[in-house]
Design an enzyme around this catalytic site. Structure first.
Site, PDB file in Angstrom:
ATOM      1  N   ARG A 522       0.832  -1.209   0.000  1.00 18.84           N
ATOM      2  CA  ARG A 522       0.000   0.000   0.000  1.00 18.84           C
ATOM      3  C   ARG A 522       0.859   1.249   0.000  1.00 18.84           C
ATOM      4  O   ARG A 522       1.908   1.294   0.647  1.00 18.84           O
ATOM      5  CB  ARG A 522      -0.883   0.046   1.260  1.00 18.84           C
ATOM      6  CG  ARG A 522      -2.077  -0.843   1.227  1.00 18.84           C
ATOM      7  CD  ARG A 522      -3.023  -0.546   2.375  1.00 18.84           C
ATOM      8  NE  ARG A 522      -2.339  -0.467   3.666  1.00 18.84           N
ATOM      9  CZ  ARG A 522      -2.822   0.161   4.730  1.00 18.84           C
ATOM     10  NH1 ARG A 522      -3.978   0.778   4.675  1.00 18.84           N
ATOM     11  NH2 ARG A 522      -2.148   0.169   5.861  1.00 18.84           N
ATOM     12  N   SER A 586       7.262  -5.056   7.485  1.00 19.29           N
ATOM     13  CA  SER A 586       6.890  -6.015   8.546  1.00 19.29           C
ATOM     14  C   SER A 586       7.687  -7.314   8.475  1.00 19.29           C
ATOM     15  O   SER A 586       7.134  -8.402   8.401  1.00 19.29           O
ATOM     16  CB  SER A 586       5.403  -6.315   8.469  1.00 19.29           C
ATOM     17  OG  SER A 586       4.693  -5.119   8.563  1.00 19.29           O
ATOM     18  N   ASP A 640       5.153  -3.118  11.924  1.00 22.64           N
ATOM     19  CA  ASP A 640       3.691  -2.920  12.048  1.00 22.64           C
ATOM     20  C   ASP A 640       3.226  -2.899  13.510  1.00 22.64           C
ATOM     21  O   ASP A 640       2.267  -2.212  13.851  1.00 22.64           O
ATOM     22  CB  ASP A 640       2.918  -3.983  11.252  1.00 22.64           C
ATOM     23  CG  ASP A 640       3.286  -5.412  11.636  1.00 22.64           C
ATOM     24  OD1 ASP A 640       4.302  -5.586  12.339  1.00 22.64           O
ATOM     25  OD2 ASP A 640       2.582  -6.343  11.232  1.00 22.64           O
TER      26      ASP A 640
END
Length: 900
Positions: A522, A586, A640
């Protein structure tokens, strides 16, 4: 003439459909907790929860009280794949002084007969389980206990009503056992209808209704537990003994009862009771015929108006007479013979008329029986949510067996009333006796299975002491990871993130965030406003990462990422601005500063070459340079878990811990700098990314790892690594469940012992199925549907076991997670040197958010293991996107403060 005379006994299909609807309403009343006390149809739970599955085996005794004779049986059940059984029986008379005497005499008599039977069969030294068929309405609270509600048929024994008949039988047996070598164990109390269903169920797995039409009448069927208010629990099914003989005792059938029914009732042992039974059962049909013939004779319609003494005597016409008179060919000659014996000298017309009366009376019985049975079948079909249902009804009773036309009439009417049920009728062979043995055999099997299932799931039940031990070990490992000399060998890596503050509300500006952590990538634009109109606005775009790029070269991966960023900047029209950027990456990284992150190793299916050991920020900067279209200020590389903590920290300044409980499992928290030996400086705090998934990789929690955990670990991409994560995270729970299901199936406890192709497939059992199966709102029917989607054809009992397995695995995961978190909050409390700590944990992850019980169990465990900490749990909204932007904003703010 007869037709006109008995017009009210001839029932049309419309009337029968109406009776069916009335009976359905009575069933609902009987099942409801509040309505049961006033219901006439008592719908008694039998505590028989399972039908035979063919794997029953053993040697059982049964006694049967309720008909015209008392019977003792020995039933041997063979597990030979052919479902064969062997029955030996002995009949004993039931003398009038016993069935109308007192309770002690009755039970002593039963014990005497049993002793005689055991001696004749040479079974004295064997300890045998005993099933007790007791064909009278009893209120049961468990399988081997039953309080007599009231006698029916011709029985009237004093001092038994409102007492437990099993206790009375045990007492009588103990007296005998003391003086003989008999050793019997009463395991089950069974009603004859239930016994009939179980006997037929042994031969036909579709049998889920039992019907008795003989001296008495009754029906039972398998009802969904969720509808039985009188018994705790919603799981599975239980056989309900309807005791339908009392249908109409409240006047519900008064419009259908004739003057003859009323007269018969007034002359019976129990006036006003069992009115439906008095219209149906063989005990009363002969008497009904006698009353009709008497009135017709008195009115001059039969026998030239002559009435014999026999016709005036109660009980002179019985069921056997009625059956003989209705025989197809010899019916007329039988009628003549029977009437002559009664000193009535019938003409040919008389014989035809009498035969017609018999037909109308017995046909009405079959009709009414069919209407009530149709109501039960409809209820079964609706419970299963089927448009069409196939089922079997097990039947026993003299009327059904000996009357020449009865069975045919009953079948025909049932099929007419419920055209959407394909019903097979099976005649039970010695239902009430063999059935009691069957119930006992099933109870025996279930107890043995229960033991095996409990043994398989026992290692998943963690005591409070075990959880405390896990908490203490986690605490030790956290300390190892912080100390300079033990950090290199520590399993919980305690990686410094160089995030040194949480949001204070003064953050503002436009920030970019990248989020790479799975198969999607994203890019976000985040606008943060401070002051009175404090807010966060986000715009994002999702891009896929093809497999060939996930597993290609590092250069290709980062070029693809930069291509996606370029598309987004173009799309938002901000290509010219040099915006500060936070990069959520992550994967485990070692950081030397907030904008330097060296990849320790890929996880989650990524395998891009030339990345491990490299700084991911440098790789991103180089890719931007290669493209040479725009420039960005890369401020922070973020995990994250840290993003989750920061997002919640923006809303609640008390949030200093982040928890991810989803596909993976991890925790971060704000640690005092003085405790972080691997980073210079002692002032302030820094967020530590624990990477606690590796807890236990040194064997410190091997004592709680089960054989199933070991199988899952050995079959994974990284054997021996991330052991704690493999016991607590969504990615692995379904796989643990699958391993347990395979084991239980091999033991013959599930899916009829057949391991289906789909159960052999790794990863078939996704964690979302666990969440669905464990949902409280889900009926077992829906659990079966989910299992069917997975290619697992399950019975009702299978579904209960699967649900139990899922519950054990997810509860353990939540408890282990809670024990780890308790170690972190306790450490925070000691760091602050306070007696009571108030702290907020920011949480993200599908397991925590979507599983019906995970969050509750986790919170309860933390409360139990860290009693001096008041922990608030706060759901994070988009930790990896919004969180990355907030970290970037905080870093900018702290950087500016530092420069000033």
């Amino acid at each position: 003439q007869v037709d006109r005379y008995l017009y009210h006994m001839r029932l049309s299909d419309d009337v029968l459909l109406d009776v069916m609807a009335r009976f359905q309403a009575e069933m609902v009343k009987g099942l409801g907790r509040d309505t049961n006390p006033t219901a006439t149809v008592k719908m008694l739970p039998s505590f028989v929860r399972s039908l035979p599955d063919g794997s029953e085996k053993g040697d059982f005794l049964a006694v049967d009280l309720g008909g015209s004779q008392f019977r003792a049986h020995r039933v041997k059940v063979f597990d030979d794949g052919k479902q064969s059984s062997q029955l030996e029986s002995k009949f004993y008379p039931t003398p009038k002084e016993v069935i109308q005497g007192n309770g002690a005499e009755l039970f002593d008599y039963i014990a005497d007969c049993l002793l005689d039977f055991v001696e004749t069969k040479n079974l004295k030294h064997k300890k045998l389980p005993l099933g007790f068929t007791f064909s009278f309405p009893c209120k049961q609270t468990k399988l081997d206990e039953g309080v007599l509600l009231g006698w029916t048929k011709h029985f009237k024994v004093r001092g038994v009503q409102d007492t437990d008949v099993v206790a009375s039988l045990r007492k009588a047996l103990q007296k005998h056992e003391a003086s003989s070598d008999m050793d019997l164990d009463v395991l089950a109390l069974v009603n004859d209808a239930v016994g009939t269903m179980m006997t037929c169920g042994y031969d036909d797995q579709h049998c889920e209704v039992g019907l008795i039409i003989g001296t008495g009448t009754n029906a039972c069927y398998m009802e969904d537990m969720r509808h039985i208010d009188l018994v705790e629990g919603d799981e599975g099914r239980m056989c309900i003994n309807t005791e339908w003989g009392a249908f109409g005792d409240d006047g519900a059938l008064d419009d259908l009862r004739t003057e003859f029914d009323r007269e018969l009732d007034l002359g019976s042992l129990n006036p006003g009771k069992q009115l439906f039974e008095k219209m149906i059962s063989s005990l009363y049909l002969g008497e009904l015929v006698r009353l009709i013939l008497l009135k017709m004779a008195k009115e001059g319609l039969l026998f030239n108006g002559k009435v014999s003494t026999a016709l005036l005597t109660k009980g002179k016409i019985d069921m056997e007479h009625v059956a003989a008179m209705e025989k197809y060919k010899e019916g007329l000659s039988n009628t003549k013979e029977i009437l002559t014996e009664l000193n009535l000298f019938p003409s040919e017309e008389d014989c035809i008329a009498v035969q017609h009366v018999c037909t109308i009376v017995s046909f009405r019985s079959a009709n009414l029986c069919a209407a009530a049975l149709a109501a039960i079948l409809t209820r079964l079909r609706e419970n299963k949510k089927l448009l069409r249902m196939r089922t079997t009804v097990g039947i026993d009773g003299g009327l059904y067996k000996t009357h020449p036309q009865y069975a045919k009439r009953l079948h025909k009417v049932v099929r007419r009333l419920v055209p959407n049920c394909d019903v097979r009728f099976v005649l039970s062979v010695s239902g009430s006796g063999k059935g009691a043995a069957m119930v006992t055999a099933v109870a025996y099997r279930l107890a043995a299975q229960r033991k095996q299932i409990d043994a398989a799931l026992a290692p998943f039940l963690l005591s409070l002491d075990t959880l405390r031990e896990v908490k203490n070990k986690m605490r030790t490992e956290l300390e190892y990871g912080l100390k300079r000399e033990t950090q290199a060998s520590a399993t919980v890596k305690m990686l410094p993130t160089y995030v040194c503050g949480t949001p204070d509300g003064t953050e503002k500006g436009k920030f970019l965030a990248l989020d790479l952590g799975g198969t999607n990538f994203r890019v976000l634009l985040v606008k943060i406003r401070s002051g009175r109109r404090r807010s966060v606005q986000m715009y994002n775009k999702i891009f896929a990462i093809p497999l060939e790029i996930m597993q290609g070269t590092g250069e290709e991966l980062f070029d693809h990422i930069v291509q996606c960023i370029a598309d987004f900047l173009e799309y938002m029209g901000i290509k010219g601005a040099r915006l500060p950027l936070g990069f959520t990456f992550s994967f485990p990284c070692r950081q030397a500063s907030i904008d330097k992150g060296t990849l320790v190793g890929w996880t989650k299916g990524f395998k891009a070459t030339d990345c491990e050991g490299e700084d991911v920020v440098d790789m991103l900067r180089e890719a931007i340079r290669r493209r040479n279209e725009f420039d960005l200020d890369i401020v922070a590389v973020v995990n994250d878990t840290v993003g989750t903590m920061m997002t919640c920290g923006y809303e609640d300044p008390n949030c200093e811990i982040g928890l991810i409980a989803g596909t993976g499992s991890n925790v971060c928290y704000m640690e005092d700098m003085k405790n972080i030996e691997i980073v210079e400086g002692n002032e302030g705090k820094m967020c530590i990314n624990t990477e606690w998934g590796g807890f236990g990789d040194n064997g410190c929690i091997d004592n709680i790892r089960t054989k199933y955990d070991k199988e899952v670990d050995e079959g994974s991409l990284n054997p021996g690594k991330q052991r704690y994560e493999k016991m607590t995270s969504g990615m692995y729970l379904g796989e643990i469940v699958r391993q347990i299901l395979i084991d239980l199936t091999k033991q013959g406890l599930l899916f009829r012992g057949q391991i289906s192709e789909s159960l052999r497939k790794r990863g078939i059992f996704e964690t979302k199925f666990l969440s669905q199966i464990e949902s409280d709102r889900l009926a077992l029917l829906q659990v079966r549907r989910i299992l069917q989607q997975l290619g697992l054809d399950s019975t009702c009992e299978d579904s209960i076991i699967v649900k139990e397995v899922c519950g054990a695995v997810s509860k353990r995961a939540a408890q282990l997670c809670g024990a780890g978190l308790a170690a972190v909050v306790e450490k925070k409390r000691e760091n602050q040197g306070v007696e009571r700590l108030q702290i907020t944990v920011g949480v993200d992850g599908t397991l925590y958010k979507l599983h019906p019980h995970f969050s509750r169990v986790l919170q309860e465990t933390v409360k139990e293991l860290a009693p001096r900490c008041d922990v608030t749990f706060m759901l994070s909204e988009d930790g990896s996107g919004k969180g990355a932007a907030l970290i970037t904003a905080v870093a900018k703010r702290l950087h500016n403060v530092g420069q000033k």
